[in-house]
Design a protein around this motif. Structure first.
Motif, PDB file in Angstrom:
ATOM      1  N   SER A  19      -2.476  -0.219  11.730  1.00  0.00           N
ATOM      2  CA  SER A  19      -1.179  -0.634  12.255  1.00  0.00           C
ATOM      3  C   SER A  19      -1.067  -2.147  12.340  1.00  0.00           C
ATOM      4  CB  SER A  19      -0.971  -0.036  13.646  1.00  0.00           C
ATOM      5  OG  SER A  19       0.275  -0.417  14.171  1.00  0.00           O
ATOM      6  N   PRO A  20       0.068  -2.706  11.904  1.00  0.00           N
ATOM      7  CA  PRO A  20       0.272  -4.153  12.015  1.00  0.00           C
ATOM      8  C   PRO A  20       0.324  -4.591  13.484  1.00  0.00           C
ATOM      9  CG  PRO A  20       1.857  -3.145  10.506  1.00  0.00           C
ATOM     10  CD  PRO A  20       1.199  -2.030  11.250  1.00  0.00           C
ATOM     11  N   GLN A  21       0.252  -5.890  13.706  1.00  0.00           N
ATOM     12  CA  GLN A  21       0.245  -6.435  15.068  1.00  0.00           C
ATOM     13  C   GLN A  21       1.415  -7.382  15.318  1.00  0.00           C
ATOM     14  OE1 GLN A  21      -2.058  -5.312  17.326  1.00  0.00           O
ATOM     15  NE2 GLN A  21      -2.571  -3.953  15.616  1.00  0.00           N
ATOM     16  N   GLY A  22       2.475  -7.265  14.517  1.00  0.00           N
ATOM     17  CA  GLY A  22       3.605  -8.173  14.647  1.00  0.00           C
ATOM     18  C   GLY A  22       4.658  -7.682  15.624  1.00  0.00           C
ATOM     19  N   ASP A  53       5.005  -2.767   6.035  1.00  0.00           N
ATOM     20  CA  ASP A  53       4.423  -3.640   5.012  1.00  0.00           C
ATOM     21  C   ASP A  53       4.659  -5.108   5.325  1.00  0.00           C
ATOM     22  OD1 ASP A  53       3.472  -1.525   3.539  1.00  0.00           O
ATOM     23  OD2 ASP A  53       5.124  -1.521   2.090  1.00  0.00           O
ATOM     24  N   ARG A  54       5.691  -5.382   6.113  1.00  0.00           N
ATOM     25  CA  ARG A  54       6.019  -6.766   6.460  1.00  0.00           C
ATOM     26  C   ARG A  54       5.572  -7.145   7.865  1.00  0.00           C
ATOM     27  NH1 ARG A  54       8.333  -4.841   2.529  1.00  0.00           N
ATOM     28  NH2 ARG A  54       9.178  -6.072   0.809  1.00  0.00           N
ATOM     29  N   GLY A  55       4.644  -6.360   8.402  1.00  0.00           N
ATOM     30  CA  GLY A  55       3.967  -6.755   9.630  1.00  0.00           C
ATOM     31  C   GLY A  55       4.582  -6.273  10.925  1.00  0.00           C
ATOM     32  N   TRP A  56       5.626  -5.442  10.868  1.00  0.00           N
ATOM     33  CA  TRP A  56       6.230  -4.923  12.094  1.00  0.00           C
ATOM     34  C   TRP A  56       5.402  -3.756  12.638  1.00  0.00           C
ATOM     35  CZ3 TRP A  56      11.086  -6.346  14.329  1.00  0.00           C
ATOM     36  CH2 TRP A  56      11.798  -7.331  13.612  1.00  0.00           C
ATOM     37  N   GLN A  57       5.351  -3.642  13.962  1.00  0.00           N
ATOM     38  CA  GLN A  57       4.893  -2.416  14.597  1.00  0.00           C
ATOM     39  C   GLN A  57       6.114  -1.514  14.781  1.00  0.00           C
ATOM     40  OE1 GLN A  57       2.117  -2.722  17.999  1.00  0.00           O
ATOM     41  NE2 GLN A  57       2.267  -4.934  17.719  1.00  0.00           N
ATOM     42  N   VAL A  58       6.023  -0.268  14.338  1.00  0.00           N
ATOM     43  CA  VAL A  58       7.182   0.619  14.317  1.00  0.00           C
ATOM     44  C   VAL A  58       6.913   1.869  15.153  1.00  0.00           C
ATOM     45  CG1 VAL A  58       8.752   1.968  12.874  1.00  0.00           C
ATOM     46  CG2 VAL A  58       7.818  -0.201  12.008  1.00  0.00           C
ATOM     47  N   ASP A  74       3.948   7.558   6.903  1.00  0.00           N
ATOM     48  CA  ASP A  74       3.095   6.379   6.972  1.00  0.00           C
ATOM     49  C   ASP A  74       2.363   6.405   8.312  1.00  0.00           C
ATOM     50  OD1 ASP A  74       2.051   3.701   7.209  1.00  0.00           O
ATOM     51  OD2 ASP A  74       3.468   3.095   5.657  1.00  0.00           O
ATOM     52  N   GLU A  75       1.044   6.517   8.278  1.00  0.00           N
ATOM     53  CA  GLU A  75       0.256   6.672   9.497  1.00  0.00           C
ATOM     54  C   GLU A  75       0.232   5.423  10.356  1.00  0.00           C
ATOM     55  OE1 GLU A  75      -3.598   8.004   8.396  1.00  0.00           O
ATOM     56  OE2 GLU A  75      -2.919   9.985   7.747  1.00  0.00           O
ATOM     57  N   ARG A  76       0.751   4.333   9.847  1.00  0.00           N
ATOM     58  CA  ARG A  76       0.792   3.107  10.646  1.00  0.00           C
ATOM     59  C   ARG A  76       1.909   3.147  11.691  1.00  0.00           C
ATOM     60  NH1 ARG A  76       1.490  -1.197   6.001  1.00  0.00           N
ATOM     61  NH2 ARG A  76       2.836   0.511   5.260  1.00  0.00           N
TER      62      ARG A  76
END
Length: 390
Positions: A19-22, A53-58, A74-76
């Motif tokens: 998972s992103p951290q943005g 893909d652009r760093g957002w947490q969703v 998408d598991e993120r």
């Protein structure tokens, strides 16, 4: 955190290793992710991985148990199903309320909210300093499927939305103008996208360019009844394929079942298999699009991307989307039958409309541009809120 625990019926956390951290965005007002119910759900299926893909947490809020084993998920992304009443007249309000409370407690950086009925809960997010980007959908209170009470509810929700949303998103210029005239609120226009695909085989033993297709939810404003009245005449000339249902049964579902007894008529019900649906659009001889309330209709855009020759009900919204690449008709069984049969009898016209429809969809209604516009709107809402903080 107690409120969140009580409101949640199912929680699928994001994969912490991926998972992103943005910036964090909460998406509310749909049936979940991945879901195949309608236009909002199609948008979310495309937007979620784009943002990740652009760093957002969703975080996506839903109202039904989605198949989290679905390979397209998408598991993120974090998935949350909240409590609500799964009744036709109360589902949007009840699930919208619980998801808004949960998102407000969580205090995401921004919320993407679908449907003006969820406007009632925008003050909850506002009080927690969560900016909101609201897709208002169409003019919901003009849909014939809603009774007088529900229509008043949607009007009231629209007023609250106009007063409390940080950013309004309209899916068509005609919808934007309606909101400016009625509420004095401007916003941004972001249509839906269509998926471009490689050529698919002709489905269901049909012949390419030799059958009539309807894809619609069975509600009066989609001109379903008038199309059904035209089906016996159409079926004398060509096969007819009907995709859709009312969702809750009813008169039009019963009528579709009756029509399916006619030789050459197939009723497929709701189709969640995109490959089958896309192939039906790609090879049809005429796709009838009867939607009359709303802006840029997702099904119409996807039909164009597939190269379907379109016969559409003559509305300002359908003309905005189709331009010169469609055939327009009045909403009567006789007029529908005449235009559809005329198109079926002209292979050259079919091919020209199919080619032009694909070109227009790729130029005006592609998912990369749509998702980029949503990301810009979300980022701008976050920046505006942070800029207003003392």
């Amino acid at each position: 955190m107690l409120k969140k625990t009580l409101l949640r019926r199912q929680h699928i956390p994001a994969n912490p290793e991926r998972s992103p951290q943005g910036r964090r965005v909460a998406i509310t007002g749909t049936r979940g992710y991945p879901s195949y119910y309608g236009g909002f759900e199609t948008l979310v299926r495309r937007l979620v991985p784009y943002l990740l893909d652009r760093g957002w947490q969703v975080t996506v809020y839903g109202r039904e148990r989605v198949a989290h084993e679905d390979p397209s998920r998408d598991e993120r992304a974090e998935l949350i199903e909240t409590a609500g009443l799964d009744w036709k007249s109360l589902s949007t309000l009840s699930f919208g309320m619980t998801s808004a409370i949960d998102a407000a407690v969580d205090r995401s950086d921004v919320a993407l909210v679908m449907n003006v009925a969820n406007g009632f809960w925008l003050p909850l997010l506002d009080r927690r300093q969560v900016p909101t980007v609201v897709n208002v959908d169409g003019i919901e209170w003009e849909r014939a499927k809603w009774g007088p009470v529900a229509q008043r509810v949607f009007r009231a929700g629209a007023r609250v939305t106009a007063n409390h949303a940080t950013t309004l998103v309209y899916d068509a210029q005609a919808i934007r103008q309606r909101w400016m005239d009625r509420y004095g609120r401007d916003g941004i226009v972001i249509p839906y996208g269509g998926e471009v695909h490689s050529a698919l085989p002709v489905p269901l033993g049909l012949t390419s360019r030799a059958y009539v297709l309807l894809v619609a939810r069975f509600v009066p404003e989609n001109t379903v009844r008038e199309f059904f009245d035209a089906v016996p005449k159409l079926a004398e000339v060509a096969p007819v394929v009907i995709v859709g249902s009312g969702g809750y049964g009813g008169e039009l579902d019963a009528r579709a079942e009756e029509l399916a007894r006619i030789r050459g008529v197939q009723w497929l019900g709701h189709v969640s298999d995109d490959r089958l649906l896309f192939s039906l659009w790609e090879h049809c001889g005429a796709y009838f699009h009867g939607h009359s309330v709303g802006g840029t209709n997702p099904a119409l855009v996807q039909a164009m991307a597939c190269g379907a020759p379109v016969v559409a009900r003559d509305t300002v919204y359908n003309r905005e989307v189709l331009g010169e690449v469609g055939v327009f008709t009045q909403p009567s069984a006789e007029a529908i039958a005449d235009e559809v049969l005329s198109l079926l009898a002209s292979p050259g016209r079919q091919d020209r409309l199919a080619r032009l429809a694909r070109e227009r969809a790729q130029a005006r209604y592609n998912w990369d541009d749509v998702c980029s516009a949503y990301e810009s709107a979300l980022a701008d809402a976050v920046d505006r809120r942070r800029g207003s903080e003392p």
